[in-house]
Motif scaffolding. Structure first.
Motif, PDB file in Angstrom:
ATOM      1  N   TYR A  27       3.747  17.022  23.007  1.00 48.85           N
ATOM      2  CA  TYR A  27       5.294  16.943  22.123  1.00 48.85           C
ATOM      3  C   TYR A  27       4.754  15.964  21.213  1.00 48.85           C
ATOM      4  O   TYR A  27       5.488  15.886  20.327  1.00 48.85           O
ATOM      5  CB  TYR A  27       6.085  16.095  23.582  1.00 48.85           C
ATOM      6  CG  TYR A  27       6.912  17.281  24.218  1.00 48.85           C
ATOM      7  CD1 TYR A  27       7.475  18.044  23.740  1.00 48.85           C
ATOM      8  CD2 TYR A  27       6.306  17.286  25.700  1.00 48.85           C
ATOM      9  CE1 TYR A  27       8.162  19.073  24.539  1.00 48.85           C
ATOM     10  CE2 TYR A  27       6.965  18.426  26.375  1.00 48.85           C
ATOM     11  CZ  TYR A  27       7.677  19.163  25.889  1.00 48.85           C
ATOM     12  OH  TYR A  27       8.473  20.243  26.630  1.00 48.85           O
ATOM     13  N   ILE A  30       3.984  18.569  18.609  1.00 43.70           N
ATOM     14  CA  ILE A  30       5.359  19.253  18.474  1.00 43.70           C
ATOM     15  C   ILE A  30       5.903  18.624  17.182  1.00 43.70           C
ATOM     16  O   ILE A  30       6.509  19.096  16.388  1.00 43.70           O
ATOM     17  CB  ILE A  30       6.092  19.710  19.700  1.00 43.70           C
ATOM     18  CG1 ILE A  30       5.157  20.604  20.296  1.00 43.70           C
ATOM     19  CG2 ILE A  30       7.204  20.088  19.084  1.00 43.70           C
ATOM     20  CD1 ILE A  30       5.696  20.869  21.706  1.00 43.70           C
ATOM     21  N   LEU A 122       3.502  27.858  26.458  1.00 49.14           N
ATOM     22  CA  LEU A 122       3.490  26.775  25.458  1.00 49.14           C
ATOM     23  C   LEU A 122       2.066  26.790  24.623  1.00 49.14           C
ATOM     24  O   LEU A 122       2.130  26.357  23.623  1.00 49.14           O
ATOM     25  CB  LEU A 122       3.365  25.376  26.391  1.00 49.14           C
ATOM     26  CG  LEU A 122       3.802  24.154  25.518  1.00 49.14           C
ATOM     27  CD1 LEU A 122       5.017  24.301  24.839  1.00 49.14           C
ATOM     28  CD2 LEU A 122       3.886  22.934  26.332  1.00 49.14           C
ATOM     29  N   SER A 125       3.043  28.942  21.885  1.00 47.89           N
ATOM     30  CA  SER A 125       3.899  28.476  20.945  1.00 47.89           C
ATOM     31  C   SER A 125       3.127  27.526  20.029  1.00 47.89           C
ATOM     32  O   SER A 125       3.468  27.295  18.886  1.00 47.89           O
ATOM     33  CB  SER A 125       4.988  27.662  21.759  1.00 47.89           C
ATOM     34  OG  SER A 125       5.849  27.033  21.085  1.00 47.89           O
ATOM     35  N   MET A 126       2.329  26.716  20.544  1.00 45.87           N
ATOM     36  CA  MET A 126       1.368  25.569  19.906  1.00 45.87           C
ATOM     37  C   MET A 126       0.615  26.310  18.510  1.00 45.87           C
ATOM     38  O   MET A 126       0.656  25.950  17.581  1.00 45.87           O
ATOM     39  CB  MET A 126       0.814  24.829  20.667  1.00 45.87           C
ATOM     40  CG  MET A 126       0.292  23.371  19.889  1.00 45.87           C
ATOM     41  SD  MET A 126       1.550  22.250  19.505  1.00 45.87           S
ATOM     42  CE  MET A 126       1.996  21.517  21.182  1.00 45.87           C
ATOM     43  N   LEU A 158       8.851  27.360  18.243  1.00 47.55           N
ATOM     44  CA  LEU A 158       8.817  25.932  19.174  1.00 47.55           C
ATOM     45  C   LEU A 158       9.958  26.240  19.826  1.00 47.55           C
ATOM     46  O   LEU A 158      10.182  25.190  20.714  1.00 47.55           O
ATOM     47  CB  LEU A 158       8.729  25.001  18.249  1.00 47.55           C
ATOM     48  CG  LEU A 158       7.288  24.258  17.791  1.00 47.55           C
ATOM     49  CD1 LEU A 158       7.440  23.227  16.715  1.00 47.55           C
ATOM     50  CD2 LEU A 158       6.538  24.335  18.629  1.00 47.55           C
ATOM     51  N   SER A 161       9.358  25.211  23.697  1.00 45.32           N
ATOM     52  CA  SER A 161       8.734  24.162  23.801  1.00 45.32           C
ATOM     53  C   SER A 161       9.357  23.152  25.011  1.00 45.32           C
ATOM     54  O   SER A 161       8.899  22.408  25.907  1.00 45.32           O
ATOM     55  CB  SER A 161       8.402  23.462  22.811  1.00 45.32           C
ATOM     56  OG  SER A 161       9.493  22.888  21.873  1.00 45.32           O
TER      57      SER A 161
END
Length: 497
Positions: A27, A30, A122, A125-126, A158, A161
């Motif tokens: 996070y 992110i 995740l 996504s990253m 994202l 997330s």
């Protein structure tokens, strides 16, 4: 407690805390790549060429040092204009366009995490976000429309997330540790905001705004490698967890609620009739409305009204979020202690901490509205607002898992997606309220509006919030038979007819 129950085969760190720490780092990254644009845009825009209809202090004041101008000799940073002539509404569109994509994948992302797990979702996504971050500078030079498009794609990437993390917390973290662990995990958002502001300011001052996105875009790749190596979706799948810790987690979770490792049909009708669900939704909307206005618009406010340069802007904005992160490490463990010692019920903890996290910042915003050019008071209120804002992590945010741990990803996807759908309008509204009108009066109205929203939604949560597991968490709509493992007693309170 740790020595009694848990060992980690690579040391003495409980495996669930390794998961939480890796999520915390995720996070941070992110919010680093998500929010860098909000400060970088101050260096990207040519404010001299943009018409700001504001009173100038005197003829010697440089452009940009406005109604409450601070002379540049008091600061060491640069205060140079950028290459782009973008009006305030266009700047707001660029900053908030991320949310257009973000809202489209919140609900699918939360549900996908319940079905296939959080780990790989995740990771993908990253990685995708990291690639898109590197493309920000060339997109900006092509035109603001291309930059908006890249930001929309980043939002899509994202979107899962936040909703994807709740199902993992529901499976890994015992109920009496959830406020603390949620503070650690989601506190990465606060520290990521701090890191983003400070790192962005540092890179701009020494290299240039383009380097911000090239440098920060690489961090996600490194994180993804370690996340894949160290984290698994639930204790049953983890190859290195001790038997004692696995048993402890399963036993403690089973005492409080029914958490299924298989994907059950979503009880849409029951969810949409549930007032506890709506209380979380309204709280999420209010939180994001206030959060986005402060995050997106304060850099412009500090530059155009007070004349702060990039470096000073970064420090002033970063410190409140750092204090918020510190505050989460105090407020949220205390919330768990109150539950564990039975000083307060779950619902009392959630409501009190939500009131702290919403009414506190609302009062600070009201004070800022009447502070005039008193920059010391304004900065103090910014800091205090973020210190008490940390109460949200022990309040409504973790409440999704209280009322429906099996569907916590879907619920968070709904509330976060809908809240973003509504709250992205906040910075846009502010953009129109302050376009060619960078005055104290206009910004006072902005702060009163944001504070009023926070106060109203906290009252709604106080009335309708719940801390009890709802029956639709484990039972399909229309199903009367008991389900696996004799689920605990649950309630169906405050349901709409």
């Amino acid at each position: 407690m740790l020595k009694k129950y848990h060992t980690f085969r690579l040391g003495h760190i409980p495996t669930r805390y390794v998961m939480a720490f890796m999520a915390f780092l995720g996070y941070i990254n992110i919010f680093l790549v998500r929010n860098s644009i909000n400060l970088a845009i101050v260096a990207m825009v040519n404010y001299t060429a943009v018409n700001y209809n504001v009173p100038i202090i005197d003829n010697t004041t440089k452009p940009g040092l406005m109604q409450c101008g601070v002379h540049s000799e008091n600061f060491t940073g640069k205060n140079e204009d950028g290459p782009f002539v973008w009006s305030q509404p266009i700047q707001a569109l660029i900053s908030t366009s991320f949310l257009w994509g973000y809202i489209t994948t919140n609900i699918p992302g939360g549900r996908l995490a319940e079905v296939v797990g959080t780990k790989y979702l995740l990771t993908g996504s990253m990685l995708l976000t990291s690639v898109l971050t590197v493309l920000v500078p060339p997109a900006a030079y092509l035109g603001w429309q291309y930059l908006v498009f890249i930001r929309v794609l980043m939002g899509i990437a994202l979107g899962p997330s936040f909703p994807s993390m709740h199902p993992m917390i529901a499976k890994w973290i015992p109920p009496n540790e959830r406020s603390t662990i949620s503070a650690l995990v989601y506190g990465g958002a606060e520290l990521g905001t701090v890191s983003g502001l400070l790192l962005t300011g540092l890179i701009i001052e020494n290299i240039g705004w383009e380097a911000v996105f090239y440098v920060e875009g690489c961090f996600g790749v490194v994180w993804a490698v370690f996340w894949l190596l160290l984290v698994h979706d639930n204790p049953e799948e983890h190859p290195r967890i001790s038997d004692k810790e696995r048993t402890y987690i399963k036993t403690e979770i089973a005492k409080d609620a029914h958490v299924s490792n298989k994907a059950l049909p979503i009880p849409w009708k029951s969810i949409l009739r549930s007032m506890p669900f709506y209380s979380i939704l309204i709280a999420n909307i209010g939180h994001n409305w206030g959060f986005l206005i402060l995050l997106v618009d304060l850099p412009v406010y500090l530059k155009t009204v007070f004349g702060f340069d990039i470096k000073s802007n970064a420090v002033i904005l970063a410190l409140p979020y750092f204090l918020s992160w510190i505050s989460t490490l105090i407020l949220c463990p205390f919330a768990d202690l109150c539950k564990k010692r039975k000083w307060l019920s779950t619902v009392a903890v959630r409501k009190i901490w939500t009131l702290i996290g919403h009414l506190g910042p609302a009062l600070c915003l009201f004070v800022m509205a009447g502070a005039g050019c008193n920059i010391q008071l304004i900065i103090a209120m910014l800091m205090l607002s973020q210190v008490v804002e940390a109460g949200n992590y022990g309040g409504w945010l973790i409440n999704h898992i209280d009322i429906a741990p099996t569907f916590s990803g879907t619920l968070f996807g709904i509330t976060n997606g809908v809240s973003m759908l509504v709250s992205w309008l906040g910075p846009v509204v502010v953009g129109f309220m302050t376009d060619e009108n960078q005055t104290l009066e206009a910004w006072s109205a902005v702060f009163i509006m944001a504070g009023g929203v926070l106060a109203a939604d906290s009252i709604f949560f106080l009335i309708f919030g719940s801390g009890s597991e709802q029956s639709w968490n484990y039972k399909a709509e229309g199903e009367n038979d008991e389900v696996e493992n004799n689920p605990p007693i649950v309630t169906q309170e405050n349901e709409l007819p």
